[in-house]
Design an enzyme around this catalytic site. Structure first.
Site: not given
Ligand code: FRU
Length: 494
Positions: A21-22, A38, A46, A78-79, A153, A204
Site C-alpha cells: 500500500n502506501d 507498506q 494487507w 506503518f507509514s 504516518d 492519514e
Molecule cells: C494509509 C494507511 C496509513 C497507515 C498504513 C497502514 O493507507 O492507513 O495511515 O500507516 O496505511 O498500512
C-alpha cells in the site's frame, strides 16, 4: 521478460510479489531515489506491515531491494518518511557519512486487541550504508502516543529558518506538528485542521512542504492531508491546504476543500525528501481502500502512481496545486506519431494511426475550446479506450455542467467490488482558448492531467481483454483537435 502477468503495470512501480500500500520513506541520496512502501511479504493482502524497498537512479526504472524494516515487539511498521541527516544531528553517523534516518509508526496489534487507545507511536531507524541496511534505534519509540487512537504516518523535514526538524503526524482528524533538534527528542508545536477541510474520514499521511508560486517570487506552504474515507470519488483521497508556516504553526484561511486528484486511485501520496533541484516529487498508492483487498491480482497487489512534480499557481486570489508527470518519463519514450489537426464529429479512430502496442502509451492532445458556448460545440468530448468485449473507459469533458470526468462504469471484466464502477468528475471551467490533455495509459490504469496540472484524475481499470481500440469521440456536436501526439512507453521491467 519479467512481470508480464495480466494487469501488471509496465511503467509504474509494483512489488515483485505480494501486497503493497502506501509509498514510504522517499528520500534521495547520492544519486539514488529510495522508495519504501507498506508491504506484507506473505500474501497479496494487507497483513503485518513491513517496509519494502526499491531504488531508482532515474525515477522510472526500479530495482527491488530486500525488505528494509520488519515488525518487532513494539508492533507493525506503518507509514512514515526518511531524511538525510546532513549535520548528523542524531549522532547515528558522522559529518562525513551522514546517516539516513527513517521515521515510521509502530502499530501495536496487542494493544489494539486489548481495545486500548495507545496503539500507535513513532519510531526511528537509521542507515549508514546508503539505505542498504537499517538499524532500529534502541530507545524506540521516540514519540509516545498522547492518547489518540489514530496517531501515525510521521513526515519529517528540516526547517532551516527555525533550525529544527519538523514532524507532521496524522492525529485522528487533525494534523499535529512536533519539533526536534536531533531527530530523537520531539516536542509538541501545534495542531491544525479543526473545522477546516473534509472530515468525513480519518486523516492519514500528511506532508507539509514549501512551493514557489508559478511566475512569482512568493513561496507558500502546502499541507497534504490524506483522508479515508471521504474522497470526492468515494473512499480514499488527498486533500490539500495552502497557507503559511512559521516554524510552529501552519495556518490556512482556505474555506473550501481542495483535492489533489479527483480519481479514485491516488492515495497516501507524499513527496521525496531532498529531491535534486528543490523539486517536489510525489508518488501515491494507485488504489483505494474501498476495494484494495478485492482486486483481481494474485501474485502481487498494488502499484504506485507515476511520480508527479508538484507546483503551485495563483488563479486570481486562489492558490491551486498542480501535478505533472515527471519529465524523467521521456527516458521511456519509444516510437511516436503526431496527429494532424482535425474536426472530430461523433468519433475518430486513433489506434489505426500507430503500429506499436496499445499500452503503455502517452497521449497528448490539444483541443480548441474557444467557442465552447457556441451551437455545434460538443456537449461532451474526449477519448475512449475499448476492447471488443464491449468494455471501455471514457476520459472526457462535459460542456454542459463544465466538468472533466473519467467514466469507468464499463471498465471491468469481472466485477469484484460494487464500489468500483463509477464516474469521477472535476468541476472546471476552461477559460483558455486551448486546453492540453496528457493521458498516461498503462495496462490497467489511466492518469489524466489537464488545465496546466490543476485537474488530475487517476483511475485503474480491469477489462477482461486489453483496451486495444482508442478513439476520440464527441456527443451532440463537434470539437477541434489542434494537435496531438501518441508515444509508446517502454516497460521499466525489460
Ligand atoms: C494509509 C494507511 C496509513 C497507515 C498504513 C497502514 O493507507 O492507513 O495511515 O500507516 O496505511 O498500512
Amino acid at each position: 521478460a519479467a512481470f508480464q502477468e495480466k494487469y501488471r503495470p509496465q511503467f509504474h512501480f509494483s512489488p515483485a510479489e505480494h501486497w503493497m500500500n502506501d509509498p514510504n520513506g522517499m528520500v534521495y541520496y547520492e544519486g539514488e531515489y529510495h522508495l519504501f512502501y507498506q508491504h506484507y511479504p506473505e500474501a497479496s493482502v494487507w497483513g503485518p506491515m513491513h517496509w519494502g524497498h526499491a531504488i531508482s537512479k532515474d525515477l522510472v526504472h526500479w530495482e527491488h531491494m530486500p525488505i528494509a524494516l520488519y515488525p518487532d515487539s513494539l508492533g507493525y511498521i506503518f507509514s512514515g518518511s526518511a531524511v538525510v541527516d546532513w549535520k548528523n544531528t542524531s549522532g547515528f553517523g558522522t559529518a562525513e557519512n551522514p546517516p539516513l534516518v527513517a521515521f515510521f509508526t509502530y502499530h501495536n496489534p496487542d494493544i489494539e486487541q486489548a481495545k486500548q487507545i495507545e496503539i500507535e507511536s513513532q519510531g526511528v531507524a537509521y542507515s549508514i550504508d546508503k539505505g542498504r541496511t537499517w538499524i532500529k534505534y534502541d530507545k524506540n519509540p521516540v514519540l509516545k502516543n498522547p492518547g489518540i487512537r489514530d496517531f501515525r504516518d510521521p513526515k519529517v523535514f528540516w526547517h532551516e529558518e527555525s533550525g529544527q526538524w519538523i514532524m507532521s503526524v496524522a492525529s485522528g482528524q487533525t494534523i499535529t506538528f512536533y519539533g526536534s533538534k536531533n531527530c530523537l527528542d520531539w516536542s509538541f508545536l501545534s495542531e491544525f485542521g479543526k473545522g477546516q477541510g473534509c472530515h468525513d474520514g480519518v486523516w492519514e499521511c500528511p506532508d507539509l512542504l514549501p512551493l514557489k508560486v508559478k511566475d512569482s517570487d512568493e513561496t507558500k506552504w502546502v499541507l497534504l492531508v490524506n483522508i479515508n474515507p471521504g474522497g470526492p470519488a468515494g473512499g480514499s483521497a488527498t486533500q490539500y491546504f495552502v497557507g503559511d508556516f512559521d516554524g510552529k504553526t501552519f495556518s490556512s484561511d482556505q474555506k473550501k476543500t481542495f483535492w489533489m486528484d479527483h480519481g479514485k486511485d491516488n492515495y497516501a501520496g507524499v513527496t521525496w525528501s531532498d529531491a535534486p533541484g528543490g523539486r517536489q516529487i510525489l508518488i501515491g498508492w494507485m488504489n483505494n481502500w474501498e476495494y484494495a483487498g478485492a482486486k483481481p491480482c494474485v501474485k502481487w497487489s498494488g502499484a504506485a502512481t507515476f511520480p508527479r512534480e508538484l507546483g503551485l499557481v495563483k488563479d486570481e486570489s486562489i492558490y491551486l496545486l498542480t501535478s505533472e508527470p515527471v519529465k524523467e518519463l521521456d527516458a521511456l519514450y519509444g516510437e511516436s506519431v503526431t496527429l494532424d489537426a482535425m474536426k472530430v464529429s461523433k468519433s475518430a479512430l486513433l489506434s489505426d494511426k500507430f503500429e506499436f502496442g496499445k499500452a503503455p502509451i502517452e497521449i497528448k492532445l490539444t483541443f480548441n475550446q474557444k467557442d465552447n458556448t457556441q451551437l455545434g460545440f460538443a456537449s461532451r468530448y474526449g477519448v475512449r479506450l475499448k476492447n471488443n468485449k464491449g468494455e471501455y473507459i471514457t476520459i472526457g469533458y462535459e460542456n454542459v455542467d463544465k466538468l472533466f470526468y473519467v467514466d469507468r462504469t464499463n471498465a471491468v471484466g469481472e466485477v469484484f467490488s460494487d464500489k468500483f464502477a463509477s464516474v469521477h468528475s472535476v468541476p472546471y471551467i476552461v477559460n483558455t482558448p486551448e486546453v492540453e490533455w496528457t493521458l498516461l495509459i498503462d495496462v490497467a490504469s489511466v492518469e489524466f492531467f489537464t488545465a496546466g496540472g490543476r485537474v488530475v484524475v487517476t483511475d485503474v481499470f480491469y477489462p477482461s481483454e486489453p483496451f486495444d481500440t482508442i478513439e476520440l469521440f464527441t456527443e451532440n456536436g463537434n470539437v477541434e483537435l489542434v494537435d496531438g501526439k501518441i508515444t509508446e512507453i517502454r516497460s521499466i521491467w525489460k
